[in-house]
Design an enzyme around this catalytic site. Structure first.
Site, PDB file in Angstrom:
ATOM      1  N   TYR A 144     -32.429 -20.176 -75.728  1.00  0.00           N
ATOM      2  CA  TYR A 144     -31.935 -21.548 -75.589  1.00  0.00           C
ATOM      3  C   TYR A 144     -32.403 -22.109 -74.252  1.00  0.00           C
ATOM      4  O   TYR A 144     -32.270 -21.458 -73.223  1.00  0.00           O
ATOM      5  CB  TYR A 144     -30.405 -21.550 -75.655  1.00  0.00           C
ATOM      6  CG  TYR A 144     -29.786 -22.924 -75.557  1.00  0.00           C
ATOM      7  CD1 TYR A 144     -29.974 -23.870 -76.576  1.00  0.00           C
ATOM      8  CD2 TYR A 144     -29.002 -23.288 -74.464  1.00  0.00           C
ATOM      9  CE1 TYR A 144     -29.393 -25.129 -76.494  1.00  0.00           C
ATOM     10  CE2 TYR A 144     -28.413 -24.554 -74.385  1.00  0.00           C
ATOM     11  CZ  TYR A 144     -28.613 -25.468 -75.403  1.00  0.00           C
ATOM     12  OH  TYR A 144     -28.035 -26.715 -75.323  1.00  0.00           O
ATOM     13  N   ASP A 239     -36.976 -19.233 -67.746  1.00  0.00           N
ATOM     14  CA  ASP A 239     -35.738 -20.008 -67.749  1.00  0.00           C
ATOM     15  C   ASP A 239     -34.643 -19.099 -67.206  1.00  0.00           C
ATOM     16  O   ASP A 239     -34.100 -18.262 -67.922  1.00  0.00           O
ATOM     17  CB  ASP A 239     -35.426 -20.486 -69.171  1.00  0.00           C
ATOM     18  CG  ASP A 239     -34.096 -21.230 -69.245  1.00  0.00           C
ATOM     19  OD1 ASP A 239     -33.365 -21.256 -68.228  1.00  0.00           O
ATOM     20  OD2 ASP A 239     -33.805 -21.782 -70.317  1.00  0.00           O
ATOM     21  N   LYS A 267     -26.317 -23.525 -63.952  1.00  0.00           N
ATOM     22  CA  LYS A 267     -25.137 -22.652 -63.876  1.00  0.00           C
ATOM     23  C   LYS A 267     -24.794 -22.191 -62.452  1.00  0.00           C
ATOM     24  O   LYS A 267     -24.330 -23.013 -61.676  1.00  0.00           O
ATOM     25  CB  LYS A 267     -25.288 -21.512 -64.879  1.00  0.00           C
ATOM     26  CG  LYS A 267     -25.477 -22.100 -66.292  1.00  0.00           C
ATOM     27  CD  LYS A 267     -25.357 -21.190 -67.464  1.00  0.00           C
ATOM     28  CE  LYS A 267     -25.286 -22.033 -68.739  1.00  0.00           C
ATOM     29  NZ  LYS A 267     -26.291 -21.761 -69.730  1.00  0.00           N
TER      30      LYS A 267
HETATM   31  C1  LIG Z   1     -27.124 -22.973 -70.410  1.00  0.00           C
HETATM   32  C2  LIG Z   1     -28.565 -22.820 -70.541  1.00  0.00           C
HETATM   33  C3  LIG Z   1     -29.427 -23.925 -70.543  1.00  0.00           C
HETATM   34  C4  LIG Z   1     -28.930 -25.341 -70.587  1.00  0.00           C
HETATM   35  O1  LIG Z   1     -28.234 -25.696 -69.451  1.00  0.00           O
HETATM   36  P1  LIG Z   1     -27.230 -26.963 -69.511  1.00  0.00           P
HETATM   37  O2  LIG Z   1     -26.749 -27.075 -68.102  1.00  0.00           O
HETATM   38  O3  LIG Z   1     -26.178 -26.589 -70.504  1.00  0.00           O
HETATM   39  O4  LIG Z   1     -28.017 -28.123 -69.943  1.00  0.00           O
HETATM   40  C5  LIG Z   1     -30.783 -23.699 -70.532  1.00  0.00           C
HETATM   41  N1  LIG Z   1     -31.283 -22.456 -70.533  1.00  0.00           N
HETATM   42  C6  LIG Z   1     -30.481 -21.370 -70.539  1.00  0.00           C
HETATM   43  C7  LIG Z   1     -31.095 -20.011 -70.509  1.00  0.00           C
HETATM   44  C8  LIG Z   1     -29.107 -21.514 -70.567  1.00  0.00           C
HETATM   45  O5  LIG Z   1     -28.328 -20.423 -70.612  1.00  0.00           O
END
Ligand SMILES: *Cc1c(COP(=O)(O)O)cnc(C)c1O
Length: 428
Positions: A144, A239, A267
């Site tokens: 994601y 990511d 995060k």
């Molecule tokens: C949470 C998450 C996102 C998206 O971040 P948001 O602040 O919710 O837009 C993207 N990549 C990874 C790996 C994530 O865990």
């Protein structure tokens, strides 16, 4: 436990907010029942609107690595708020947190702050496309990267949970430029590159996947991607929205010893306020406006409250790197405790773990990619989730999520959690 007030609040919310929530996975669709409304939180505990205390294993989906309402973060935000909450002009604290991030994370010279992980990943891909002059990207099924169009081709947690891998509203044109590969399958990636020679701008990946449960990369997989990228002028994007400042000071790059070309954050970097960021070596970052041609902007980017929270968080992690070892120790303890109990009750399971990320899968198979993650027994998970909740333990309301261990958890909390698993296991 009783959730009367939560249910009433949810009913109210549904009148004016679609599905009653501002992010779909909060709605408990995957596990059934009404979501819990939080009143406040401190350390490792959530206090809900019905007066229940829950041990929290979500921690806002990652950011609260030092616990809720962590004092240095709270006071940094409060102090800043008194001095004005947004200016749309540069502030010194932006440079302070940027310099600290650049010092902590290997292999980056410059960083730009945005407001979410979604925005960070969307911007990173645009930058990669601009820098390489190519259009296509490779992503992995089950990873994601936020909800921007290019990534909703077969998304992770949210969309998987709801069984709608492709969201209406994403155009065919956009979908054509995103190529999907299987996590941990280097041969497949090689094949995709071969059949799209000279067209691929970047490969984006969660270096440790955390949105289909926790799936660590198999030996050689990330090394293989690095080599393929080098051989084909493709940028490798890690990511690290979930893994950054969680698996180590320098994230997965440091822990696994592999360099990416662009890294995205979210995060933990925001200390619980809305922050994302993306970073790379100067040559790539200088391709961004106002220096370079790739446009990217934000009215509230680098917001002083958000930067204050992030700076307080990163400062503490930088000064006390033993936190990462401690987190790993707690996670291992939990793993061993849960495994022992599930073994005793003859329950089929797989537990995946790396650092402070852990997931329990009710699956017979080793979980290494999206398909094996999806092979878990969802009915068992639902029962497990509600059973844990009844015992005061809050885990993610979906089988496709990692549990996030926070330093605020005591070994006593972990023992209580293992006891709860023991009780619940007898009902599965
Ligand atoms: C949470 C998450 C996102 C998206 O971040 P948001 O602040 O919710 O837009 C993207 N990549 C990874 C790996 C994530 O865990």
């Amino acid at each position: 436990m009783i959730y009367k007030r939560s249910s009433a609040l949810f009913a109210e919310a549904q009148r004016v907010i679609p599905g009653g929530v501002n992010s779909p996975v909060r709605a408990f669709k995957a596990v059934g029942g009404d979501p819990i409304f939080v009143k406040e939180a401190k350390g490792a505990y959530l206090y809900d609107e019905d007066g229940n205390r829950l041990i929290d294993y979500i921690n806002s989906w990652g950011p609260m690595i030092l616990g809720h309402a962590h004092e240095p973060v709270v006071s940094a935000v409060v102090d800043k708020a008194r001095k004005g909450t947004s200016f749309g002009m540069p502030t010194e604290i932006e440079t302070e947190i940027a310099a600290l991030a650049v010092e902590m994370v290997p292999n980056i010279d410059k960083i730009r702050f945005v407001n979410s992980g979604t925005e960070a990943c969307m911007s990173a891909v645009r930058l990669a496309r601009g820098f390489t002059g190519k259009d296509k990207i490779i992503k992995f099924a089950g990873c994601y990267h936020g909800h921007s169009d290019s990534f909703l081709i077969q998304a992770g947690s949210g969309a998987v949970t709801f069984g709608s891998p492709n969201s209406p509203g994403v155009t065919k044109g956009t979908a054509q430029d995103t190529l999907l590969a299987r996590y941990n399958d280097i041969e497949q990636v090689e094949g995709i590159i071969e059949s799209n020679k000279g067209e691929i701008a970047c490969i984006i990946i969660e270096p440790v996947a955390g949105n289909m449960g926790c799936i660590p990369p198999v030996k050689g997989f990330l090394e293989g991607l690095r080599a393929l990228c080098d051989a084909n002028d493709i940028l490798l994007i890690f990511d690290e929205v979930m893994t950054g400042f969680r698996l180590a000071k320098g994230g997965a790059q440091e822990l696994l010893g592999i360099n990416a070309d662009i890294v995205t954050f979210g995060k933990v970097i925001g200390g619980g306020l809305p922050v994302g960021a993306f970073a790379a070596r100067s040559e790539i970052m200088d391709y961004l406006a106002p220096l370079g041609p790739v446009y990217q902007a934000g009215t509230l980017s680098g917001n002083p409250l958000a930067m204050a929270a992030g700076l307080a968080m990163l400062t503490e992690l930088n000064q006390n790197p033993e936190i990462f070892k401690s987190l790993e120790g707690k996670t291992e303890y939990l793993h061993n405790g849960i495994a022992k109990v599930l073994d005793e009750e003859n329950i089929t399971y797989t537990i995946n773990r790396l650092g402070s990320m852990i997931s329990v899968h009710f699956s017979e198979e080793t979980v290494v990619d999206f398909d094996t993650a999806a092979s878990g027994n969802n009915d068992t998970f639902k029962k497990f989730f509600h059973g844990m909740l009844d015992n005061g333990i809050y885990i993610a309301p979906s089988a496709f999520e990692t549990w996030f261990i926070t330093e605020a958890l005591s070994y006593n909390d972990l023992d209580k959690t293992i006891e709860a698993v023991q009780k619940v296991a007898k009902t599965l």
